[in-house]
Design a protein around this motif. Sequence first.
Motif, PDB file in Angstrom:
ATOM      1  N   SER A 107      25.738 156.227  14.869  1.00 12.71           N
ATOM      2  CA  SER A 107      26.345 157.549  15.061  1.00 12.71           C
ATOM      3  C   SER A 107      27.557 157.492  15.988  1.00 12.71           C
ATOM      4  O   SER A 107      28.348 158.438  16.038  1.00 12.71           O
ATOM      5  CB  SER A 107      25.312 158.527  15.626  1.00 12.71           C
ATOM      6  N   LEU A 108      27.708 156.396  16.709  1.00 12.47           N
ATOM      7  CA  LEU A 108      28.834 156.232  17.636  1.00 12.47           C
ATOM      8  C   LEU A 108      29.898 155.286  17.083  1.00 12.47           C
ATOM      9  O   LEU A 108      30.829 154.925  17.806  1.00 12.47           O
ATOM     10  CB  LEU A 108      28.333 155.711  18.985  1.00 12.47           C
ATOM     11  N   LEU A 109      29.778 154.906  15.819  1.00 11.90           N
ATOM     12  CA  LEU A 109      30.707 153.941  15.237  1.00 11.90           C
ATOM     13  C   LEU A 109      31.560 154.608  14.164  1.00 11.90           C
ATOM     14  O   LEU A 109      31.108 155.484  13.436  1.00 11.90           O
ATOM     15  CB  LEU A 109      29.930 152.763  14.637  1.00 11.90           C
ATOM     16  N   ILE A 110      32.812 154.151  14.072  1.00 12.12           N
ATOM     17  CA  ILE A 110      33.780 154.721  13.137  1.00 12.12           C
ATOM     18  C   ILE A 110      34.343 153.618  12.255  1.00 12.12           C
ATOM     19  O   ILE A 110      34.649 152.518  12.741  1.00 12.12           O
ATOM     20  CB  ILE A 110      34.923 155.422  13.905  1.00 12.12           C
ATOM     21  N   ALA A 111      34.476 153.902  10.966  1.00 19.29           N
ATOM     22  CA  ALA A 111      35.090 152.962  10.026  1.00 19.29           C
ATOM     23  C   ALA A 111      36.599 153.168  10.057  1.00 19.29           C
ATOM     24  O   ALA A 111      37.102 154.166   9.535  1.00 19.29           O
ATOM     25  CB  ALA A 111      34.536 153.176   8.618  1.00 19.29           C
ATOM     26  N   SER A 112      37.314 152.252  10.689  1.00 18.30           N
ATOM     27  CA  SER A 112      38.763 152.373  10.856  1.00 18.30           C
ATOM     28  C   SER A 112      39.501 151.651   9.730  1.00 18.30           C
ATOM     29  O   SER A 112      39.164 150.509   9.405  1.00 18.30           O
ATOM     30  CB  SER A 112      39.202 151.755  12.191  1.00 18.30           C
ATOM     31  N   HIS A 113      40.490 152.302   9.160  1.00 15.73           N
ATOM     32  CA  HIS A 113      41.354 151.645   8.190  1.00 15.73           C
ATOM     33  C   HIS A 113      42.409 150.813   8.923  1.00 15.73           C
ATOM     34  O   HIS A 113      42.968 151.254   9.931  1.00 15.73           O
ATOM     35  CB  HIS A 113      42.046 152.664   7.286  1.00 15.73           C
ATOM     36  N   ILE A 114      42.701 149.632   8.397  1.00 18.18           N
ATOM     37  CA  ILE A 114      43.757 148.782   8.961  1.00 18.18           C
ATOM     38  C   ILE A 114      45.110 149.279   8.456  1.00 18.18           C
ATOM     39  O   ILE A 114      45.981 149.642   9.238  1.00 18.18           O
ATOM     40  CB  ILE A 114      43.526 147.308   8.582  1.00 18.18           C
ATOM     41  N   LYS A 115      45.292 149.286   7.153  1.00 14.94           N
ATOM     42  CA  LYS A 115      46.445 149.960   6.563  1.00 14.94           C
ATOM     43  C   LYS A 115      46.059 151.423   6.441  1.00 14.94           C
ATOM     44  O   LYS A 115      45.054 151.748   5.794  1.00 14.94           O
ATOM     45  CB  LYS A 115      46.773 149.384   5.180  1.00 14.94           C
TER      46      LYS A 115
END
Length: 335
Positions: A238-246
Amino acid sequence: MMIIAGESFKFEDTFETPITVADSWVMPKNKLGGGNGEAKLYVGSREKMESFFGEIGFTATCFVLRQDLQAYMLAIKSEYLSPSQEYRGKDEMRMLWSERMEKINELPSGIVVFTVKEQSQIAGPRGYVNSTDKVYRLIREISLPLVSYISAMRLDYNGQPMFYLKLFADFEEIEKRKAFIENYGAIKQNEENVFGVREGPVEPKTQIRYGREGQDEYRRKLLDECPFCPITMINEESLLIASHIKPWAVSDSKERIDPNNGFIFSPLYDKLFDRGYITFSDDKRVSISNWLSRQVKERIGIKENQMFQFLPMNDARAKYLEYHRCTVFKGHIGD
């Protein structure tokens, strides 16, 4: 000492907040609203502006780099070609991008100097600057309201203050606006069904996706590969985010759901990465932008060139990271 375009400078500080490009400041064809635009630029509170740029009534010597303006135009090209906002010159944006890039290419290489003057005649707590210089006008011409912003850095040049200004594209804001357009289209179609404007079955509202189709699976694949933030080691999902590189805003449909185009981060590092304040080398070492203020750099908890051995890396990610380093990352001074 720091070298910028062959000149030596001493770094002093970075203005603590980016300068937002408002609709009132840009040139007419970039505007969203009425009027012809005003040349005065709102910098921030008068108190903070004067403590950074100089005493009341200051004239500040500023500069930009041609290569920075070229990089900005490449970063924001997709917004010119596929606008997320109703610019007054929306139908001309493709041509305007080419014309404006040509003007930038005609600038001299290296440091391009101009001055700005405080608009001290304007009463109140808001701080403004203005300039009659053609470079200042060019910055107004290439900036897009709400999705462009300016960062300012104070340097010492042979005992005299100089201010390095750099224009950036706000990928996060572009993403929000494009997602709204996609979602609005779905809502509009649904409303037309409800009110009998056109034939066909009414789609359930639960089927309307907010510009993020496939992102649940994208996140799940990233978590399967690395179920924790490789910087903090936090593993609470719940404290993690899927970040896009591009960035999502400039990715195609395949890139948006490609797990190789992402990392799992905890919120602080997601924001730093997403805003281009940190990036990574192919050997998992972090670079930290000098466009963060000195105080913030000391507080974020990581150090320049620190290695994070659990950062997932492969050839596909390395290719996306190359884009991030070249286009998203707010590079070191002179980069």
